[in-house]
Motif scaffolding. Structure first.
Motif, PDB file in Angstrom:
ATOM      1  N   GLU A  60       5.085  -9.364  -3.276  1.00 26.04           N
ATOM      2  CA  GLU A  60       4.688 -10.173  -4.425  1.00 26.04           C
ATOM      3  C   GLU A  60       4.691  -9.286  -5.676  1.00 26.04           C
ATOM      4  O   GLU A  60       4.096  -8.197  -5.681  1.00 26.04           O
ATOM      5  N   HIS A  62       3.369  -9.167  -8.672  1.00 23.20           N
ATOM      6  CA  HIS A  62       2.255  -8.936  -9.588  1.00 23.20           C
ATOM      7  C   HIS A  62       1.184  -8.026  -8.986  1.00 23.20           C
ATOM      8  O   HIS A  62       0.717  -7.091  -9.630  1.00 23.20           O
ATOM      9  N   HIS A  63       0.790  -8.306  -7.745  1.00 24.26           N
ATOM     10  CA  HIS A  63      -0.265  -7.518  -7.111  1.00 24.26           C
ATOM     11  C   HIS A  63       0.290  -6.623  -6.000  1.00 24.26           C
ATOM     12  O   HIS A  63      -0.475  -5.936  -5.324  1.00 24.26           O
ATOM     13  N   TYR A  64       1.593  -6.672  -5.806  1.00 20.21           N
ATOM     14  CA  TYR A  64       2.290  -5.820  -4.828  1.00 20.21           C
ATOM     15  C   TYR A  64       1.773  -6.007  -3.399  1.00 20.21           C
ATOM     16  O   TYR A  64       1.735  -5.072  -2.612  1.00 20.21           O
ATOM     17  N   LYS A  65       1.392  -7.226  -3.062  1.00 20.78           N
ATOM     18  CA  LYS A  65       1.011  -7.513  -1.685  1.00 20.78           C
ATOM     19  C   LYS A  65       2.240  -7.968  -0.900  1.00 20.78           C
ATOM     20  O   LYS A  65       3.177  -8.546  -1.454  1.00 20.78           O
ATOM     21  N   GLU A 159      -1.142 -12.912   3.529  1.00 18.41           N
ATOM     22  CA  GLU A 159      -1.124 -11.917   2.457  1.00 18.41           C
ATOM     23  C   GLU A 159      -1.679 -10.607   3.015  1.00 18.41           C
ATOM     24  O   GLU A 159      -2.745 -10.587   3.617  1.00 18.41           O
ATOM     25  N   PRO A 161      -2.300  -6.306   2.292  1.00 18.99           N
ATOM     26  CA  PRO A 161      -2.233  -5.129   1.417  1.00 18.99           C
ATOM     27  C   PRO A 161      -1.400  -4.001   2.042  1.00 18.99           C
ATOM     28  O   PRO A 161      -1.094  -3.026   1.379  1.00 18.99           O
ATOM     29  N   LYS A 163       1.656  -3.165   2.641  1.00 20.09           N
ATOM     30  CA  LYS A 163       3.037  -3.484   2.300  1.00 20.09           C
ATOM     31  C   LYS A 163       4.037  -2.527   2.920  1.00 20.09           C
ATOM     32  O   LYS A 163       5.246  -2.711   2.795  1.00 20.09           O
TER      33      LYS A 163
END
Length: 653
Positions: A60, A62-65, A159, A161, A163
């Motif tokens: 993603e 924007h939040h790099y998830k 989702e 974190p 990544k």
């Protein structure tokens, strides 16, 4: 300065080699055709079938998830398929701040009632959360109003974190799948090893570069490598005898992060060389530091073992001492809770601690010993392309004396010196040599395993058929028999009697010690013969090696892994005396597997009043490739048929 990354991705040859278009792709939308479907034509035994599944993973912006979206459409053909309407979503968490969560759960059941489509949607209060362990939770729900013939569809978004870890995608499961597709968008600053496992061909393999898909600090920009993979008409994976874990063969794509390059110019390596891993293991608190523990062998080992001049006898004595004095707690514990100090004190611990102590005692007594990491049969194959320590779950020891190698595991008192538990027979392992470098070694049984039965039968003065059975088992056959017999000999004899419905057993005896390399037993029998009119029907196989053919599938796409080579020998002598005449004898049989990998020989002869029967079967490979399956299926079918239907017909004079 603007930083730009062009993505380089290395896929295995098997992914690149198979690419073809699908003419019509199924849809997530439930159709009237889906609802009217009564059975699955390509697998009429299926209880349910995945009509469509879709996955998509991307970072993603924007939040790099890491976002993973999944969609499923499944036809429930009968009640046995209802279990596929219960969904468990496993979520990982590192702590209370770093955790995955699932969102946008939408689930609907479709039924065809009186010609009308009836839909029932999942409610929020029907979704539950359950703690699995300290690092995992499970989000659970069951589709409502399911019936035979229902079509269910559900979708959700995870989702994460984390990544650095793209989710694996399984194209195959225990029910057939009509269509399975996975899409990924991987930023160029993430470099992955991608593995296609299972040997099935990709129906779709499309890759393209999408420029400037992700932006970071300091004006950094990364392109993304966008991939689309799909398989269609995937058969159900059915587990059968003589295999390692199904995860060695289930068709799927897996991702292992090799390197990550930050927008600030930093670079982090995740895939290391074995040289780097060897250095880490050398100082690891559960491996390297435990192996370097200093023990006073004179306070542990008896003096006669320490003073034994012959190296092989000394090694055998140390091995036996560890077996007899330290108890395995049934845990493997490769990289946690390993303490040689606690083992010596408590006399009980996990497999890693016991075998590290064995390694230390061998070294301290002047015998060079190396620790060996392996993955057990139930854990799957360890990756050879690059080091993945989490692939390993077990540790053993290796020594060499007078040019001969011995692999040792002291967790089990029924094992003999140089013999590994069956769970360890998983083809290969990694030998750790901290002075030089680690290397791959083969895991093979030290010798062939055999079962040999000798049966003597004769008619007594009352014309009852009586006799004796003697057997000798070697290798793993002896190991399994010792495991069954010594903990409870009465239960063993009872099981032997229950498995032999046409004979009565008496005077059972075993002339074997627990640490013997073979298992020998003998007992008397009375044969309950079948008489019809003037004829007496005798099946000379009072003991049967195979009650049924273990191979029942139409086809098998994964190897037949026996673990060890096998020999079977059964001989019977039947004295019919002067009161009986032979009316019919079984026909002789000779059958072989391709390339001399197996053979059956069956023969019956008569010399005067004595009938002699010999049955030999050999399986000369530990592992047979999948294309041997039809030959093995026929081979074992004949072996079972010989044992069940070889009837000697006698008449009374």
């Amino acid at each position: 300065m603007k930083k730009s990354y062009i993505f380089a991705l290395f896929l295995t040859y098997s992914i690149l080699s198979f690419s073809q278009a699908i003419e019509v792709e199924p849809s997530f939308r439930v159709s009237l055709k889906d609802l009217k479907m009564n059975s699955f034509e390509k697998d009429t035994t299926a209880n349910a079938v995945v009509l469509y599944e879709y996955g998509k993973s991307y970072i993603e912006p924007h939040h790099y998830k890491l976002i993973t979206e999944k969609k499923f459409k499944i036809k429930l053909l009968n009640k046995d398929g209802f279990k596929h309407a219960s969904v468990n979503i496993h979520l990982y968490k590192k702590d209370n701040f770093m955790l995955e969560f699932v969102d946008d759960i939408v689930a609907t059941t479709y039924n065809l009632e009186n010609g009308e489509v009836v839909t029932t949607k999942l409610k929020k209060n029907q979704i539950f959360t359950e703690k699995y362990d300290d690092n995992h939770t499970i989000k659970k729900f069951t589709l409502p109003n399911i019936k035979e013939g229902s079509v269910i569809s559900y979708s959700y978004k995870i989702e994460s974190p984390f990544k650095f870890k793209y989710h694996p995608w399984y194209f195959q499961s225990d029910i057939p799948k009509v269509y399975s597709e996975y899409n990924t968008s991987i930023p160029a600053n993430y470099r992955y090893h991608i593995k296609l496992i299972g040997g099935k061909k990709l129906a779709i393999n499309e890759n393209k570069l999408e420029k400037d898909c992700l932006r970071g600090g300091n004006g950094g920009v990364a392109s993304c490598f966008v991939s689309r993979y799909a398989m269609k008409d995937m058969p159900a994976f059915i587990e059968e005898s003589y295999m390692t874990t199904k995860y060695n063969y289930l068709s799927r794509i897996e991702y292992e992060l090799e390197t990550f390059s930050g927008f600030d110019g930093t670079k982090q390596d995740f895939t290391k060389s074995w040289k780097d891993v060897d250095k880490e293991l050398r100082t690891d608190k559960n491996i390297g530091k435990q192996l370097r523990k200093s023990v006073k062998i004179e306070e542990i080992l008896p003096q006669n073992i320490i003073n034994e001049p012959d190296a092989l006898k000394r090694a055998q004595a140390i091995y036996k001492f560890v077996q007899d004095n330290y108890t395995w707690n049934e845990e493997f514990a490769m990289f946690k809770d390993v303490s040689v100090k606690d083992l010596i004190k408590e006399k009980s611990s996990n497999a890693t601690a016991i075998n590290i102590l064995l390694n230390i005692l061998l070294e301290e007594s002047g015998i060079t010993s190396y620790p060996v990491l392996l993955s057990t049969r139930g854990n799957g194959f360890a990756t050879k392309i690059f080091p993945v320590l989490t692939d390993f779950n077990y540790l053993i020891a290796k020594i060499s004396i007078d040019g001969k190698d011995y692999l040792l595991d002291a967790t089990d008192g029924y094992l003999t010196f140089g013999e590994l538990p069956f769970r360890c027979l998983n083809q290969y392992a990694r030998l750790l040599d901290f002075e030089s470098e680690s290397s791959w070694i083969d895991i093979q049984p030290a010798s062939r395993s055999s079962k040999m039965y000798t049966v003597s039968l004769s008619f007594d003065e009352n014309q009852n058929l009586t006799g004796t059975v003697k057997n000798r088992l070697t290798g793993y056959n002896a190991y399994f028999a010792k495991q069954d017999y010594f903990p409870n000999d009465e239960a063993y004899v009872e099981e032997l009697t229950n498995n032999s419905p046409f004979i009565e057993i008496s005077n059972h005896s075993v002339s074997t010690e627990q640490d013997s390399k073979m298992f020998s037993e003998s007992y008397d029998i009375e044969y309950i013969q079948d008489e019809t009119g003037e004829n007496i029907y005798i099946n000379p196989f009072v003991i049967k090696f195979f009650k049924e053919n273990p191979f029942k599938l139409q086809e098998r796409s994964y190897p037949i892994d026996l673990g060890f080579k096998r020999n079977y020998l059964y001989t019977t002598t039947l004295n019919i005396n002067d009161n009986h005449t032979v009316k019919e004898l079984p026909e002789s049989v000779r059958l072989g597997l391709p390339n001399n990998t197996g053979e059956i020989n069956f023969n019956v002869t008569q010399l005067g009043n004595v009938l002699s029967l010999t049955f030999k079967l050999s399986l000369n490979s530990e592992i047979y490739p999948a294309y041997y399956y039809p030959y093995l299926k026929e081979f074992m079918s004949k072996a079972v048929d010989i044992q069940k239907n070889s009837i000697i017909v006698l008449t009374s004079k």
